[in-house]
Design an enzyme around this catalytic site. Structure first.
Site, PDB file in Angstrom:
ATOM      1  N   GLY A  13       0.832  -1.199   0.000  1.00  0.00           N
ATOM      2  CA  GLY A  13       0.000   0.000   0.000  1.00  0.00           C
ATOM      3  C   GLY A  13       0.862   1.243   0.000  1.00  0.00           C
ATOM      4  O   GLY A  13       1.134   1.831   1.040  1.00  0.00           O
ATOM      5  N   THR A  14       1.329   1.633  -1.186  1.00  0.00           N
ATOM      6  CA  THR A  14       2.253   2.763  -1.299  1.00  0.00           C
ATOM      7  C   THR A  14       1.472   4.043  -1.537  1.00  0.00           C
ATOM      8  O   THR A  14       1.543   4.656  -2.594  1.00  0.00           O
ATOM      9  CB  THR A  14       3.283   2.510  -2.419  1.00  0.00           C
ATOM     10  N   GLY A  15       0.678   4.434  -0.518  1.00  0.00           N
ATOM     11  CA  GLY A  15       0.001   5.722  -0.560  1.00  0.00           C
ATOM     12  C   GLY A  15       0.791   6.721   0.242  1.00  0.00           C
ATOM     13  O   GLY A  15       2.026   6.728   0.234  1.00  0.00           O
ATOM     14  N   ALA A  16       0.083   7.591   0.973  1.00  0.00           N
ATOM     15  CA  ALA A  16       0.769   8.626   1.747  1.00  0.00           C
ATOM     16  C   ALA A  16       1.630   8.016   2.851  1.00  0.00           C
ATOM     17  O   ALA A  16       2.813   8.340   2.995  1.00  0.00           O
ATOM     18  CB  ALA A  16      -0.258   9.585   2.341  1.00  0.00           C
ATOM     19  N   LYS A 199      -4.470   6.984  20.551  1.00  0.00           N
ATOM     20  CA  LYS A 199      -4.497   7.601  19.227  1.00  0.00           C
ATOM     21  C   LYS A 199      -5.912   8.021  18.850  1.00  0.00           C
ATOM     22  O   LYS A 199      -6.123   9.023  18.149  1.00  0.00           O
ATOM     23  CB  LYS A 199      -3.931   6.618  18.197  1.00  0.00           C
ATOM     24  N   ASN A 203      -8.013  11.034  16.718  1.00  0.00           N
ATOM     25  CA  ASN A 203      -8.662  10.636  15.467  1.00  0.00           C
ATOM     26  C   ASN A 203     -10.178  10.763  15.498  1.00  0.00           C
ATOM     27  O   ASN A 203     -10.791  11.133  14.490  1.00  0.00           O
ATOM     28  CB  ASN A 203      -8.281   9.182  15.120  1.00  0.00           C
TER      29      ASN A 203
END
Length: 318
Positions: A13-16, A199, A203
């Protein structure tokens, strides 16, 4: 299999998120392999580009890029940067890219995100959770905008080391050391569930309200009514965590609130998903913690109302 000090790292998953951390790991001299789908051609032609307020203008070219996990070499570490909404679909790619005994690190938001994926993986793979404290988004094919922060904290979820505390700690420390080698702040966390609740304190209000109110962090923090709502939601998340047996550092919600006041203006990831008509991560960020709190006898009415409104928006967002 490579020695522990020279692991092969795969980015699923090469997103942000995956792109940001993968780029910095690769620039630190680590052997990083990127799985891409729709952006494969753009990245193989132009590389990965990072516009960062912290690290400057960076380009990684050439990129060890793959359109299929079947073409990837066996990886000792797999960093999953995809959204939680696609975890079930990612299991086959993880299985194909994993070396024997690989460590799979989910760099995702929300509660219990590891549980569903665990059932789809063999017991021989280690599963870890990673919490990213970062302001980053994808600006285009292979292009990442990074505004602030970047630390990632790791905790062990399940796998062959589940009953061996010293082995669990060693694996988590190994992962944190990889990030630190790349200049990224990283800590090992003893209690992954507690860390995920912490977290959520950020969120839950900011992701959801950015969609519901069509507002980024600066206007949300500048308005008296939205400030009060943010603080009320934060208090509810803390209340839910405590009901589930997870302590919070004193003044934790207040600390996050003040940190956000000093951040550059930021559109949270859920807003980008909404704008691009992608499914919102409502199950992990809202439904799971609401269910856990309810099972512990704790109702969170403001968070429940926000979840219901977001569910309506998500169903009608194409």
């Amino acid at each position: 299999m490579e020695a522990v000090h020279t692991p092969r790292i795969g980015i699923i998953g090469t997103g942000a998120i995956g792109g940001f951390y993968g780029m910095l790991l690769a620039r630190a001299g680590l052997d990083v392999h990127f799985l891409l789908r729709s952006e494969f051609t753009a990245v193989t032609e132009h590389g990965l580009q990072l516009h960062s307020a912290v690290h400057g203008e960076l380009t990684l070219n050439p990129v060890q890029a793959y359109a299929s996990a079947e073409d990837m070499p066996p990886c000792n570490w797999l960093l999953v940067g995809a959204k939680t909404t696609s975890n079930a679909e990612l299991a086959p790619a993880i299985l194909r890219a994993a070396a024997p005994g690989a460590k799979v690190l989910l760099l995702q938001n929300g509660l219990d995100v590891e549980d569903g994926l665990r059932d789809l993986l063999p017991d021989s793979l280690h599963l870890l959770g990673g919490l990213c404290f970062i302001c980053v988004h994808r600006a285009g094919p292979g292009v990442i905008e990074h505004q602030a922060l970047g630390a990632v904290n790791l905790g062990y979820h399940s796998g062959p080391a589940a009953q061996d505390e010293s082995q669990r700690q060693a694996i988590v420390e190994e992962g944190a050391a990889l990030f630190r080698k790349a200049g990224i702040g990283s800590q090992a966390m003893a209690n992954l569930q507690q860390a995920r609740w912490q977290k959520l304190v950020w969120n839950v209000p900011y992701n959801g309200l950015s969609v519901l109110l069509n507002a980024s962090t600066t206007p949300l923090m500048a308005d008296a009514d939205s400030r009060e709502l943010i603080q009320a939601l934060m208090r509810e998340v803390v209340q839910g965590a405590l009901a589930c047996g997870h302590s919070m550092p004193d003044g934790y919600a207040e600390h996050l609130f003040k940190v956000t006041e000093s951040m550059p203006d930021y559109w949270p990831s859920m807003y980008h998903d909404y704008r691009h008509k992608r499914a919102l991560e409502l199950s992990a960020i809202y439904a799971a913690p609401l269910a856990a709190a309810r099972a512990a006898g704790c109702e969170l009415p403001k968070m429940e109302a926000l979840y219901q409104a977001l569910s309506f928006i998500d169903r009608h967002n194409g």
